[in-house]
Design an enzyme around this catalytic site. Structure first.
Site, PDB file in Angstrom:
ATOM      1  N   LYS A 164       0.837  -1.216   0.000  1.00 13.45           N
ATOM      2  CA  LYS A 164       0.000   0.000   0.000  1.00 13.45           C
ATOM      3  C   LYS A 164       0.869   1.262   0.000  1.00 13.45           C
ATOM      4  O   LYS A 164       0.680   2.157  -0.820  1.00 13.45           O
ATOM      5  CB  LYS A 164      -0.904   0.015   1.243  1.00 13.45           C
ATOM      6  CG  LYS A 164      -1.616   1.342   1.461  1.00 13.45           C
ATOM      7  CD  LYS A 164      -2.538   1.329   2.654  1.00 13.45           C
ATOM      8  CE  LYS A 164      -1.905   1.744   3.950  1.00 13.45           C
ATOM      9  NZ  LYS A 164      -1.678   3.187   4.111  1.00 13.45           N
ATOM     10  N   ASN A 165       1.838   1.294   0.915  1.00 16.35           N
ATOM     11  CA  ASN A 165       2.604   2.534   1.076  1.00 16.35           C
ATOM     12  C   ASN A 165       3.644   2.752  -0.022  1.00 16.35           C
ATOM     13  O   ASN A 165       4.309   3.787  -0.060  1.00 16.35           O
ATOM     14  CB  ASN A 165       3.266   2.571   2.461  1.00 16.35           C
ATOM     15  CG  ASN A 165       2.245   2.846   3.551  1.00 16.35           C
ATOM     16  OD1 ASN A 165       1.070   3.131   3.263  1.00 16.35           O
ATOM     17  ND2 ASN A 165       2.660   2.765   4.800  1.00 16.35           N
ATOM     18  N   CYS A 219      -5.714  12.382  13.378  1.00 11.52           N
ATOM     19  CA  CYS A 219      -6.302  11.060  13.210  1.00 11.52           C
ATOM     20  C   CYS A 219      -6.150  10.315  14.516  1.00 11.52           C
ATOM     21  O   CYS A 219      -5.549  10.820  15.457  1.00 11.52           O
ATOM     22  CB  CYS A 219      -5.674  10.312  12.047  1.00 11.52           C
ATOM     23  SG  CYS A 219      -4.016   9.772  12.364  1.00 11.52           S
ATOM     24  N   ARG A 272      -0.418  14.256  13.871  1.00 12.42           N
ATOM     25  CA  ARG A 272       0.188  14.060  12.544  1.00 12.42           C
ATOM     26  C   ARG A 272       0.214  15.329  11.694  1.00 12.42           C
ATOM     27  O   ARG A 272      -0.439  15.432  10.644  1.00 12.42           O
ATOM     28  CB  ARG A 272      -0.520  12.928  11.789  1.00 12.42           C
ATOM     29  CG  ARG A 272      -0.347  11.612  12.489  1.00 12.42           C
ATOM     30  CD  ARG A 272      -0.956  10.477  11.751  1.00 12.42           C
ATOM     31  NE  ARG A 272      -0.123   9.971  10.676  1.00 12.42           N
ATOM     32  CZ  ARG A 272      -0.435   8.897   9.953  1.00 12.42           C
ATOM     33  NH1 ARG A 272      -1.550   8.260  10.187  1.00 12.42           N
ATOM     34  NH2 ARG A 272       0.360   8.481   9.007  1.00 12.42           N
ATOM     35  N   ASP A 323       3.964   0.387  12.355  1.00 12.21           N
ATOM     36  CA  ASP A 323       2.793  -0.246  11.742  1.00 12.21           C
ATOM     37  C   ASP A 323       2.650  -1.727  12.118  1.00 12.21           C
ATOM     38  O   ASP A 323       1.669  -2.363  11.740  1.00 12.21           O
ATOM     39  CB  ASP A 323       2.838  -0.097  10.208  1.00 12.21           C
ATOM     40  CG  ASP A 323       2.524   1.328   9.772  1.00 12.21           C
ATOM     41  OD1 ASP A 323       2.122   2.142  10.625  1.00 12.21           O
ATOM     42  OD2 ASP A 323       2.669   1.631   8.570  1.00 12.21           O
ATOM     43  N   ARG A 329      -9.197  -0.379   4.127  1.00 16.89           N
ATOM     44  CA  ARG A 329      -8.343   0.687   3.588  1.00 16.89           C
ATOM     45  C   ARG A 329      -6.965   0.132   3.228  1.00 16.89           C
ATOM     46  O   ARG A 329      -6.339   0.594   2.277  1.00 16.89           O
ATOM     47  CB  ARG A 329      -8.148   1.792   4.638  1.00 16.89           C
ATOM     48  CG  ARG A 329      -9.255   2.808   4.711  1.00 16.89           C
ATOM     49  CD  ARG A 329      -8.814   3.978   5.580  1.00 16.89           C
ATOM     50  NE  ARG A 329      -7.432   4.308   5.281  1.00 16.89           N
ATOM     51  CZ  ARG A 329      -6.496   4.590   6.179  1.00 16.89           C
ATOM     52  NH1 ARG A 329      -6.784   4.633   7.445  1.00 16.89           N
ATOM     53  NH2 ARG A 329      -5.263   4.867   5.803  1.00 16.89           N
TER      54      ARG A 329
HETATM   55  C1  UD1 Z   1       4.008   6.962   6.936  1.00 17.32           C
HETATM   56  C2  UD1 Z   1       3.185   5.732   6.614  1.00 17.32           C
HETATM   57  C3  UD1 Z   1       2.560   5.163   7.888  1.00 17.32           C
HETATM   58  C4  UD1 Z   1       3.635   4.916   8.948  1.00 17.32           C
HETATM   59  C5  UD1 Z   1       4.484   6.161   9.156  1.00 17.32           C
HETATM   60  C6  UD1 Z   1       5.664   5.929  10.082  1.00 17.32           C
HETATM   61  C7  UD1 Z   1       2.431   6.168   4.360  1.00 17.32           C
HETATM   62  C8  UD1 Z   1       1.303   6.499   3.457  1.00 17.32           C
HETATM   63  N1  UD1 Z   1       2.164   6.117   5.673  1.00 17.32           N
HETATM   64  O1  UD1 Z   1       3.125   7.952   7.465  1.00 17.32           O
HETATM   65  O2  UD1 Z   1       1.916   3.934   7.554  1.00 17.32           O
HETATM   66  O3  UD1 Z   1       3.014   4.588  10.172  1.00 17.32           O
HETATM   67  O4  UD1 Z   1       5.010   6.640   7.895  1.00 17.32           O
HETATM   68  O5  UD1 Z   1       6.479   4.930   9.578  1.00 17.32           O
HETATM   69  O6  UD1 Z   1       3.535   5.909   3.910  1.00 17.32           O
HETATM   70  N2  UD1 Z   1       5.695  14.638  11.671  1.00 17.32           N
HETATM   71  C9  UD1 Z   1       5.635  15.971  12.014  1.00 17.32           C
HETATM   72  N3  UD1 Z   1       5.520  16.892  11.013  1.00 17.32           N
HETATM   73  C10 UD1 Z   1       5.443  16.545   9.693  1.00 17.32           C
HETATM   74  C11 UD1 Z   1       5.489  15.162   9.343  1.00 17.32           C
HETATM   75  C12 UD1 Z   1       5.628  14.228  10.370  1.00 17.32           C
HETATM   76  O7  UD1 Z   1       5.712  16.329  13.197  1.00 17.32           O
HETATM   77  O8  UD1 Z   1       5.327  17.417   8.822  1.00 17.32           O
HETATM   78  C13 UD1 Z   1       5.821  13.602  12.723  1.00 17.32           C
HETATM   79  C14 UD1 Z   1       4.587  12.716  12.828  1.00 17.32           C
HETATM   80  O9  UD1 Z   1       3.575  13.294  13.626  1.00 17.32           O
HETATM   81  C15 UD1 Z   1       5.146  11.442  13.419  1.00 17.32           C
HETATM   82  C16 UD1 Z   1       6.540  11.366  12.791  1.00 17.32           C
HETATM   83  O10 UD1 Z   1       6.845  12.697  12.361  1.00 17.32           O
HETATM   84  O11 UD1 Z   1       5.256  11.564  14.817  1.00 17.32           O
HETATM   85  C17 UD1 Z   1       6.661  10.415  11.623  1.00 17.32           C
HETATM   86  O12 UD1 Z   1       5.592  10.626  10.710  1.00 17.32           O
HETATM   87  P1  UD1 Z   1       5.714  10.342   9.133  1.00 17.32           P
HETATM   88  O13 UD1 Z   1       6.889   9.479   8.853  1.00 17.32           O
HETATM   89  O14 UD1 Z   1       5.624  11.639   8.418  1.00 17.32           O
HETATM   90  O15 UD1 Z   1       4.387   9.506   8.865  1.00 17.32           O
HETATM   91  P2  UD1 Z   1       3.593   9.489   7.516  1.00 17.32           P
HETATM   92  O16 UD1 Z   1       4.513   9.767   6.399  1.00 17.32           O
HETATM   93  O17 UD1 Z   1       2.337  10.279   7.650  1.00 17.32           O
END
Ligand code: UD1
Length: 422
Positions: free
Chosen positions: A22-23, A117, A122, A309, A401
């Site tokens: 998926k990712n 969420c 996030r 995950d 999903r």
């Molecule tokens: C992706 C994955 C999700 C997985 C996660 C962590 C996809 C579609 N989803 O989510 O399944 O659980 O990586 O491996 O690939 N953060 C901030 N500011 C930002 C971005 C992130 O503070 O602008 C923080 C987040 O709140 C979190 C951490 O950084 O605590 C990591 O998040 P991130 O790696 O960005 O998760 P996603 O990319 O949303």
């Protein structure tokens, strides 16, 4: 809304084929926005998040076809409006992946803020800071991110305060079409990020440092991929099946598995005592249960560490181990929503801050339970398969999903699982 009724303690047997990731599929589909030509994809999993992404692309003016049986998708990227509306992004946070390609290719985008969420706030501040550093004007108003590039998108040094998977992916898209060199410091090393980088490399972008925390990208004109783009196996689905095999004390063979991308998970489950044999370089995994398991301590980390995950599913297996296991969640601030539901089944889990303490072995008993997010839903399925009696899991749309027909795959292996409308 569908629910799953699962009668537990049934041993499963046979072979299960892992679907496409998926990712990886989501950022690949969004990458089509960078092109003018039609793109073809293979091994696309049948998931609601894929449906949402394709509908979102259609909303922007793209046309697509999706043969769900063969997993083939074709996208003709004819973008007429550079908008990712709240209607779609609220269903799937990965909608933020529209931002990078739209700004890179068209110099403008209006993308809904994803909002919070179940697993935490996030935020997307890292994505927005990166855009600004690369020369975009960014405003947030009425729940939308509005980005535009007054002159041209230029390469820059992007230092992520924390590792972000989709943040790194958005900068990869931007860097691919920006003028000059973009350097990402503290870049994500997740296999999905590497796969996107490699896809862009096949389209002529010079990228160095994939699989490391410093990625250098030289922007260039893209040439479309010469052949269909194939989606690799889903490492989290692979891990979930390992968890299911242990929970049901079943010998299972996982085919098309993501063994090599799952080393930390294999290590943790082996440490508990589960037998895992890797064949064909880890693309086939044979899972062999044992009569008793040992308690372990695990913490979630960025790749190559134990993935967040897989946290919820592993927590259920810790209920099978003798003694006290610990799970520390380091990535998301509120990712223990499933614990309250697992306790309804009799799990002895205490949470203090980001640390869960699991006492085992525990005999789980069926109860009505409710899914709160994607991986939490998977953990409830694992727990219901382990528990004595019939559990009903409501709000199963979370599972749809991200898991390709998990209920059907379980039924094939002998599980007593029924989907009911609620
Ligand atoms: C992706 C994955 C999700 C997985 C996660 C962590 C996809 C579609 N989803 O989510 O399944 O659980 O990586 O491996 O690939 N953060 C901030 N500011 C930002 C971005 C992130 O503070 O602008 C923080 C987040 O709140 C979190 C951490 O950084 O605590 C990591 O998040 P991130 O790696 O960005 O998760 P996603 O990319 O949303």
């Amino acid at each position: 809304m569908d629910a799953l009724q699962i009668t537990g303690q049934r041993p499963l047997s046979g072979r299960v084929s892992i679907s496409g990731s998926k990712n990886t599929a989501l950022p690949f589909l969004f990458a089509s926005l960078l092109f003018d030509q039609e793109l073809s994809f293979e091994n696309i999993p049948r998931l609601w998040d894929i449906e949402t992404t394709l509908k979102l692309l259609e909303d922007m003016g793209c046309s697509y076809s999706w043969d769900k049986e063969s997993g083939k998708v074709r996208i003709l990227p004819r973008v007429t409006q550079k908008i990712a509306s709240y209607d779609w992004v609220k269903k799937m946070r990965a909608g933020i992946l529209a931002l990078g390609p739209l700004v890179a290719k068209y110099g403008e985008a209006k993308v809904s803020l994803p909002g919070g969420c179940a697993i935490g706030a996030r935020p997307v501040n890292f994505h927005l800071e990166a855009l600004k550093r690369m020369g975009a004007k960014v405003e947030v108003e009425q729940g939308y991110i509005r980005a535009s590039v007054p002159s041209c998108l230029r390469g820059a040094q992007i230092v992520f305060p924390e590792v972000s998977v989709t943040g790194t992916e958005n900068v990869l898209y931007l860097g691919a079409l920006a003028e000059g060199e973009t350097v990402i410091e503290n870049a994500a090393m997740e296999p999905e990020v590497v796969a996107l980088g490699e896809l862009l490399q096949t389209c002529g972008v010079q990228i160095e440092g994939l699989k490391t925390s410093t990625i250098k990208i030289k922007g260039s004109k893209l040439k479309p991929p010469a052949k269909a783009i194939s989606i690799p196996a889903d490492r989290i689905e692979t891990g979930t099946w390992i968890s299911i095999a242990m929970a049901t004390q079943s010998e299972l063979t996982l085919e098309n598995a993501a063994g090599p991308e799952l080393a930390a998970v294999l290590k943790a489950f082996r440490k508990m005592g589960l037998g895992i044999t890797e064949k064909e370089d880890g693309r086939t995994l044979i899972i062999t249960p044992k009569s008793s398991y040992e308690a372990i301590s695990v913490e979630t980390e960025c790749f190559p560490g134990f993935p967040t995950d897989m946290q919820a599913q592993a927590l259920v297996n810790m209920c099978q181990a003798e003694g006290i296991s610990h799970m520390r969640e380091n990535i998301f601030e509120n990712r223990f929503m499933h614990v309250a539901e697992l306790r309804r089944l009799g799990a002895k889990i205490e949470v203090e801050g980001n640390l869960a303490r699991v006492e085992g072995p525990t005999h789980l008993k069926a109860a009505p339970i409710m899914a709160t997010d994607l991986r939490a839903s998977a953990s409830l399925v694992v727990a219901a398969l382990m528990a004595e009696g019939t559990s009903t899991i409501s709000r199963i749309y979370h599972l749809d999903r991200g898991y390709d027909h998990l209920d059907k795959k379980l039924q094939k292996l002998g599980a007593q699982v029924t989907r009911v409308a609620q």
